[in-house]
Every structure is written in structure tokens, then in C-alpha cells.
Write an enzyme that holds these catalytic residues in place. Structure first.
Site, PDB file in Angstrom:
ATOM      1  N   GLU A   1      43.739  -4.748  -6.223  1.00  0.00           N
ATOM      2  CA  GLU A   1      44.578  -3.466  -7.289  1.00  0.00           C
ATOM      3  C   GLU A   1      45.215  -2.894  -7.379  1.00  0.00           C
ATOM      4  O   GLU A   1      46.332  -2.345  -8.804  1.00  0.00           O
ATOM      5  CB  GLU A   1      43.135  -3.116  -8.048  1.00  0.00           C
ATOM      6  CG  GLU A   1      41.785  -4.014  -8.834  1.00  0.00           C
ATOM      7  CD  GLU A   1      41.284  -4.526  -8.076  1.00  0.00           C
ATOM      8  OE1 GLU A   1      40.680  -6.086  -8.286  1.00  0.00           O
ATOM      9  OE2 GLU A   1      41.463  -4.708  -6.439  1.00  0.00           O
TER      10      GLU A   1
ATOM     11  N   PHE B   1      37.601  -5.929 -14.526  1.00  0.00           N
ATOM     12  CA  PHE B   1      36.385  -5.005 -14.398  1.00  0.00           C
ATOM     13  C   PHE B   1      37.018  -3.494 -13.920  1.00  0.00           C
ATOM     14  O   PHE B   1      37.892  -3.026 -12.777  1.00  0.00           O
ATOM     15  CB  PHE B   1      35.329  -5.635 -13.808  1.00  0.00           C
ATOM     16  CG  PHE B   1      34.394  -7.665 -14.410  1.00  0.00           C
ATOM     17  CD1 PHE B   1      33.541  -6.742 -14.882  1.00  0.00           C
ATOM     18  CD2 PHE B   1      34.937  -8.243 -13.481  1.00  0.00           C
ATOM     19  CE1 PHE B   1      32.915  -8.591 -15.513  1.00  0.00           C
ATOM     20  CE2 PHE B   1      34.406  -9.641 -14.159  1.00  0.00           C
ATOM     21  CZ  PHE B   1      32.741  -9.548 -14.999  1.00  0.00           C
TER      22      PHE B   1
ATOM     23  N   PRO C   1      40.226   0.881  -6.611  1.00  0.00           N
ATOM     24  CA  PRO C   1      41.322   0.797  -5.270  1.00  0.00           C
ATOM     25  C   PRO C   1      42.792   1.495  -5.819  1.00  0.00           C
ATOM     26  O   PRO C   1      43.555   1.401  -4.714  1.00  0.00           O
ATOM     27  CB  PRO C   1      40.844  -0.544  -5.243  1.00  0.00           C
ATOM     28  CG  PRO C   1      39.969  -0.888  -5.507  1.00  0.00           C
ATOM     29  CD  PRO C   1      39.498  -0.158  -6.644  1.00  0.00           C
TER      30      PRO C   1
ATOM     31  N   HIS D   1      29.969  -4.819 -11.991  1.00  0.00           N
ATOM     32  CA  HIS D   1      30.595  -4.864 -12.762  1.00  0.00           C
ATOM     33  C   HIS D   1      30.020  -4.170 -14.560  1.00  0.00           C
ATOM     34  O   HIS D   1      29.907  -4.616 -14.949  1.00  0.00           O
ATOM     35  CB  HIS D   1      30.276  -6.974 -12.665  1.00  0.00           C
ATOM     36  CG  HIS D   1      30.346  -7.609 -11.551  1.00  0.00           C
ATOM     37  ND1 HIS D   1      29.980  -7.916 -11.086  1.00  0.00           N
ATOM     38  CD2 HIS D   1      31.412  -8.617 -11.697  1.00  0.00           C
ATOM     39  CE1 HIS D   1      30.405  -8.449  -9.768  1.00  0.00           C
ATOM     40  NE2 HIS D   1      31.710  -8.703 -10.551  1.00  0.00           N
TER      41      HIS D   1
END
Length: 337
Positions: free
Chosen positions: A60, A83, A89, A129
Site C-alpha cells: 500500500e 480494504f 501502511p 476488513h
């Protein structure tokens, strides 16, 4: 006009902008050949090619770092974080780079990036999630935060986000991906129940960022909500019979303070509802804004209805969600004040 759910409306917005502007690129984990885990990008790579709609590694920070570089270069990247829970991150890229770029460069550079991220619970996704992290991003100066509640708004707001010259975090409530949630349930019917869809224009249109919508006019109490909770609040107003004015904020930053103040001054009461945890949630900011601007018009204390202050409780997620019963109790409480 076509009948669309939110996934189809988002896909349509991306299709429109890819066709309208050669500088628009779409990328993220599994968004290319597979079309995304929720199918929001289905068919776009086949139509526009692998250089404009493409897959990325599971990284990410790299996804959003690449998006920022593309934005500085002159492109308009739309990056998907699979998600919302996985966005952390990349938090430093958003906070330290994207949000500050225009100011620290004296307006010489900017980052016209849009970050799409499915958020919230209700699909049995578990702890990693199902989070609603919007409050983290509304605190950061330089980022805009958008959360639509229906397909029509989702398409118009996403087009406006892509055209915006500042970084926009575009949260998509996945509980209502398959259609507007009717709100009348405190427990699930099916993970992917098919709720009524919306009429959405096929071509280009935009909804200005920073403009709320009155989802239901009323005179007794103002109810402030966004995303899935708009539907829950509409259900609560209907079930209690209280003449609540439900305001769909749509954009959290910039916030439409004028619409909020006008409504609260009219009703004299306010209930704030969001799915995220209570402490330091965006509802606290809304409560402060209402108190600062409408104190002498309030007839009762402001009420907040939120998720619990706990890590996301997978086994109890439908107790965690504000449902019409909890919102209804708050409505009755402010009416007694």
C-alpha cells in the site's frame, strides 16, 4: 439513466473519467484483469488497456507513493486500497507527502490523487476488513474525505474527486455496495441482500465536494449522518414517528457547515450518528461545531450514537452497529430534553 447499485455507479464513474481524460489512470491490487474483489473495476482494463488500468503488488505504501509521483508528473491517478483497514501502511505517504505537497512547494506542485477504499462492516469481513477510519483522515489538513450513501452520489462525487487538484480519500461503505440499505434491521438478512437500486445518469455529471444533502426534511430534530448510517437514520425516524431532518453529509472535509447550522437552528435539537468508534470519532467534531454555532438555539443536549470503543468485534458486529433501535432511543431522548 440506468438502474445501478453503488458498485456499478463507481465503475461507471471510472469509465466516464478514463474515457474523458487520458491522464486518468486506475490501479491497485487485483483491479486490472480480475476487476477488483468487489468488481468495481470490472471490464475497465479490457476497454482501456494495461497501461491505464493495472494491478500492483501488495504494497500500500508503494501504491500511494506511486500515485503521488504520478500526480506531480501531471496524471490523475485513482488508487484503490482493497480494504480501508489496509490503508495504514500508506499513512505516512498521505500525511507527510500528499497532504503537504501544495503548501510546502508554495503551490508549485500538487497531488491530484483519489484514493478509493471500501470501508465499514456488515459483510462478515472480520476485524481487518471492517473498520471505519475516516476520523483519522479528517484530522489531517490537506486531505479531503468523502463518504457517499447511495449510487447517484457515489458516481457524481467520485467524478468530482478525480477532477479535484487536491488528494481525496474516497471511502465506499461496502455494506451498501449492492444497493441502498433500507435500514430497518438490527441484524443481517443475508451477507449480500439485494436492496433497491437507484437511477443514475449514464454519462458525465459531478456533485460538488463540500455540499451536504437533505435526505429527509423535518422540523423536530436534526440528524447528522453519512454512508450507511443515513439509511439507518431514515429508518429510525420512520419507526419512531419523530419528524427528524436527516442530513447526509456526503463530504466530511470540507464540511457543509451552512446546511448543518441552518437545520439545527430550525429544529433546536441534534443527533449525530456514525459507525466508527465513539472516542475521537468524527461525531465529536460535529458536536463541537454544532455547539459553537448553534448553542443558543439548542433545546436539549446533543446526542451521539456510534460504534463501541473497542477493536472491531467480529462476533458482535450487528450489536456494534448503530441500528434504528439505538438511534430511535437517542431521538426520543433529545425530544424529552
Amino acid at each position: 439513466m440506468s438502474t445501478m447499485n453503488m458498485i456499478q455507479a463507481i465503475n461507471s464513474a471510472l469509465d466516464v473519467m478514463l474515457g474523458r481524460d487520458d491522464n486518468v489512470v486506475v490501479f491497485g491490487e487485483d483491479v486490472g484483469y480480475f476487476g477488483g474483489v468487489f468488481r468495481a473495476t470490472a471490464g475497465l482494463q479490457k476497454k482501456y488497456g494495461k497501461t491505464r488500468v493495472f494491478d500492483t503488488p501488495i504494497a500500500e505504501g508503494g501504491i500511494l507513493g506511486t500515485a503521488i509521483g504520478m500526480g506531480v508528473y501531471g496524471l490523475r491517478p485513482v488508487a484503490e486500497i482493497q480494504f480501508a483497514d489496509y490503508i495504514y501502511p500508506a499513512f505516512d505517504q498521505l500525511v507527510s507527502e500528499a497532504a503537504r505537497l501544495r503548501y510546502r512547494s508554495g503551490g508549485e506542485f500538487w497531488a491530484p490523487i483519489t484514493v478509493r477504499a471500501p470501508c465499514g462492516g456488515g459483510i462478515f469481513g472480520g476485524q481487518t476488513h471492517s473498520q471505519s477510519p475516516e476520523g483519522v483522515f479528517t484530522h489531517v489538513c490537506g486531505l479531503k474525505t468523502v463518504i457517499p450513501s447511495n449510487p447517484y452520489d457515489a458516481k457524481g462525487l467520485l467524478i468530482a474527486a478525480i477532477e479535484d487538484d487536491d488528494p481525496v480519500i474516497f471511502f465506499e461503505p461496502k455494506r451498501i455496495y449492492n444497493g441502498p440499505f433500507d435500514g430497518h434491521h438490527d441484524r443481517p438478512l443475508q451477507p449480500w441482500s439485494k436492496f433497491p437500486q437507484s437511477e443514475v445518469p449514464d454519462g458525465y455529471y459531478r456533485i460538488e465536494l463540500g455540499k451536504a444533502a437533505v435526505a429527509r426534511p423535518g422540523s423536530a430534530v436534526t440528524v447528522l449522518a453519512y454512508g450507511t448510517m443515513v439509511h439507518v437514520c431514515l429508518a429510525a425516524v420512520e419507526e419512531t414517528g419523530i419528524d427528524g431532518e436527516v442530513i447526509d453529509l456526503r463530504t466530511l472535509v470540507p464540511i457543509d457547515l451552512d446546511t448543518i447550522v441552518e437545520s439545527v437552528k430550525k429544529t433546536g435539537r441534534c443527533v449525530i450518528v456514525h459507525e466508527a468508534t465513539r472516542t475521537s470519532g468524527f461525531g465529536a467534531e460535529l458536536s463541537a461545531l454544532v455547539q459553537e454555532n448553534c448553542f443558543y438555539h439548542l433545546e436539549a443536549p446533543i446526542e451521539r450514537v456510534t460504534g463501541w470503543d473497542t477493536p472491531y468485534p467480529h462476533a458482535f458486529e450487528w450489536q456494534y452497529f448503530p441500528g434504528p433501535a439505538r438511534v430511535g432511543r437517542a431521538l426520543k431522548k433529545v425530544m424529552e430534553g
